[in-house]
Design an enzyme around this catalytic site. Structure first.
Site, PDB file in Angstrom:
ATOM      1  N   HIS A   1       0.840  -1.203   0.000  1.00  0.00           N
ATOM      2  CA  HIS A   1       0.000   0.000   0.000  1.00  0.00           C
ATOM      3  C   HIS A   1       0.870   1.245   0.000  1.00  0.00           C
ATOM      4  O   HIS A   1       1.947   1.255   0.589  1.00  0.00           O
ATOM      5  CB  HIS A   1      -0.941   0.005   1.209  1.00  0.00           C
TER       6      HIS A   1
ATOM      7  N   ASP B   1      -0.686   4.279   0.844  1.00  0.00           N
ATOM      8  CA  ASP B   1      -1.248   5.238   1.800  1.00  0.00           C
ATOM      9  C   ASP B   1      -0.481   5.124   3.111  1.00  0.00           C
ATOM     10  O   ASP B   1       0.170   4.106   3.379  1.00  0.00           O
ATOM     11  CB  ASP B   1      -2.755   4.989   2.028  1.00  0.00           C
TER      12      ASP B   1
ATOM     13  N   HIS C   1       4.185   3.951  12.105  1.00  0.00           N
ATOM     14  CA  HIS C   1       3.097   4.781  12.640  1.00  0.00           C
ATOM     15  C   HIS C   1       3.581   5.789  13.684  1.00  0.00           C
ATOM     16  O   HIS C   1       2.769   6.496  14.274  1.00  0.00           O
ATOM     17  CB  HIS C   1       1.954   3.927  13.234  1.00  0.00           C
TER      18      HIS C   1
ATOM     19  N   ASP D   1       6.566   1.759   6.605  1.00  0.00           N
ATOM     20  CA  ASP D   1       5.202   1.245   6.408  1.00  0.00           C
ATOM     21  C   ASP D   1       4.485   2.097   5.383  1.00  0.00           C
ATOM     22  O   ASP D   1       3.772   3.015   5.738  1.00  0.00           O
ATOM     23  CB  ASP D   1       4.458   1.234   7.745  1.00  0.00           C
TER      24      ASP D   1
ATOM     25  N   GLU E   1      -5.083   0.868   2.811  1.00  0.00           N
ATOM     26  CA  GLU E   1      -4.808  -0.228   3.728  1.00  0.00           C
ATOM     27  C   GLU E   1      -4.931   0.272   5.158  1.00  0.00           C
ATOM     28  O   GLU E   1      -5.412  -0.423   6.034  1.00  0.00           O
ATOM     29  CB  GLU E   1      -3.401  -0.793   3.498  1.00  0.00           C
ATOM     30  N   GLU E   2      -4.514   1.508   5.392  1.00  0.00           N
ATOM     31  CA  GLU E   2      -4.519   2.073   6.748  1.00  0.00           C
ATOM     32  C   GLU E   2      -5.908   2.588   7.128  1.00  0.00           C
ATOM     33  O   GLU E   2      -6.154   2.885   8.288  1.00  0.00           O
ATOM     34  CB  GLU E   2      -3.494   3.213   6.850  1.00  0.00           C
TER      35      GLU E   2
ATOM     36  N   GLU F   1       4.779  -5.810   4.043  1.00  0.00           N
ATOM     37  CA  GLU F   1       4.580  -5.129   5.333  1.00  0.00           C
ATOM     38  C   GLU F   1       5.842  -5.258   6.183  1.00  0.00           C
ATOM     39  O   GLU F   1       6.594  -6.231   6.053  1.00  0.00           O
ATOM     40  CB  GLU F   1       3.395  -5.758   6.086  1.00  0.00           C
TER      41      GLU F   1
HETATM   42 ZN   LIG Z   1       1.392  -1.213   6.319  1.00  0.00          ZN
END
Ligand SMILES: [Zn+2]
Length: 379
Positions: free
Chosen positions: A78, A80, A351, A109, A139-140, A168
């Site tokens: 992903h 995003d 994150h 990520d 995805e998030e 991931e």
């Molecule tokens: Zn991810």
């Protein structure tokens, strides 16, 4: 340009793409992949207003076909990212190298991994086999119109891979120490018991819902769902909320609400657990409303996990652990297409503020991805 993972990562991080991602980050990835001979198919799904779960999402499927009869290997991921939050030492969307690290939202990520996938395929000859990229911009977020829509698109096109690697960030302390061969499923269940509000001194005129809710929660909390399997830890049920919003000491509340969350292994399905909880709630006069957010997946150790382990060992000297821990990922959907395993960067800063990837790890991961793809294409 595309053969340089660090340069790719900088270009991708510089395209701001807080979930759901659209536009510039996909333009950048399309340019990279088209330059490597990939046919790029971009499409949007979702027709709702901005900020709602139905907000439009962009997705990209790219394929470079090898000779007929050769395997089809897919990279998935992903573009995003989660919102950067406050307190960064440098611009979250202005990639910056300080010391040995590249900083920026998405560095691990997972724009860093996508940068490595692109660099990896740049040096794989076109006649080695069919390669594809399955890349979502959601995805998030709610993941309603992301990988699920990509799977529909691939089925329509008739492009189904033989194996899929999700990039991931699965490594824990060092690049290569862990891959995910499965993930647990997840279901959240809202519980409610109705009563009749009244004065504490006149209980015969009221009906307190709390003892019934307490009985439901006690029975749920005492459940032993299983003892785990060879590859999964035991399923667990957690009470995450219990609320009657009662501000007065002399009032019997009229309603009690609670919520539980279950993370479960492949001995269960979201539906089987929902039925079990609904039956318990109803037996005590309550009701239960489940929302299944993902089913478990498992790709048992075998040829595919060995390809990954061999590639990691050759580049890092490490024997990766095959794990099924952690939250859900888009592999929960991709498992419906073909065997899927997740392997990627060290996840320590994902994150977080000042998310960063070791510059050396980008080169190593590129080499690992190239080995995995080559092994898969010649299998
Ligand atoms: Zn991810």
């Amino acid at each position: 340009m595309s053969a340089d993972a660090l340069a790719n990562a900088r270009h991708l991080i510089a395209c701001e793409s807080v979930t759901p991602a659209r536009g510039p980050v996909f333009d950048m990835l399309e340019e990279m992949l088209a330059g490597l001979g990939f046919e790029v198919d971009r499409f949007s799904r979702g027709e709702g207003a901005e900020g709602t779960e139905e907000e439009p999402v962009e997705n990209l499927f790219a394929i470079r076909r090898g000779p007929a009869g050769k395997p089809h290997f897919a990279f998935a991921g992903h573009v995003d990212v989660v919102p950067p939050g406050e307190g960064w030492a440098s611009e979250p969307f202005g990639p910056e190298i300080r010391g040995d690290l590249l900083y920026g939202r998405g560095a691990v990520d997972m724009k860093g991994a996508i940068a490595c996938m692109v660099a990896a395929v740049a040096e794989i000859p076109a006649d080695a086999g069919t390669l594809s990229f399955i890349i979502t911009g959601d995805e998030e977020g709610p993941a309603l119109h992301g990988t699920r829509a990509l799977i529909d698109r691939m089925r329509e096109r008739g492009d189904i891979p033989d194996m899929c690697l999700v990039g991931e960030p699965t490594s824990v302390n060092r690049l290569g120490d862990m891959m995910k061969i499965g993930r647990r499923g997840s279901v959240n269940i809202w519980l409610e018991v109705e009563g009749t509000q009244g004065h504490v001194a006149y209980p015969h005129l009221a009906d307190n819902p709390m003892p019934r809710m307490v009985a439901i929660l006690a029975e749920l909390d005492a459940l032993e769902l299983d003892e785990g399997t060879e590859w999964f830890q035991p399923s667990n049920l957690e009470i995450t909320e219990f609320d009657v919003r009662n501000r007065a000491h002399n009032v019997i509340p009229g309603k009690a609400k609670a919520r539980i969350s279950i993370r479960f292994n492949d001995l269960h399905s979201g539906a089987s657990l929902s039925e079990k909880v609904i039956a318990i709630a109803e037996r005590h006069g309550g009701k239960a409303s489940p929302v299944i957010s993902g089913e478990p997946f498992l790709t048992p150790p075998g040829a595919f996990s060995e390809m990954i382990a061999n590639a990691v060992k050759a580049e890092t000297g490490i024997d990766p652990e095959c794990s099924t821990t952690g939250g859900t990922s888009d592999a929960r959907f991709l498992k419906d297409l073909c065997p899927v395993i997740e392997f990627g960067l060290v996840n320590a800063t994902m994150h977080k503020t000042d998310e960063a990837v070791a510059v050396d790890d980008l080169a190593t991961l590129t080499a690992i991805y190239r080995r995995i793809a080559m092994a898969a294409l010649s299998s």
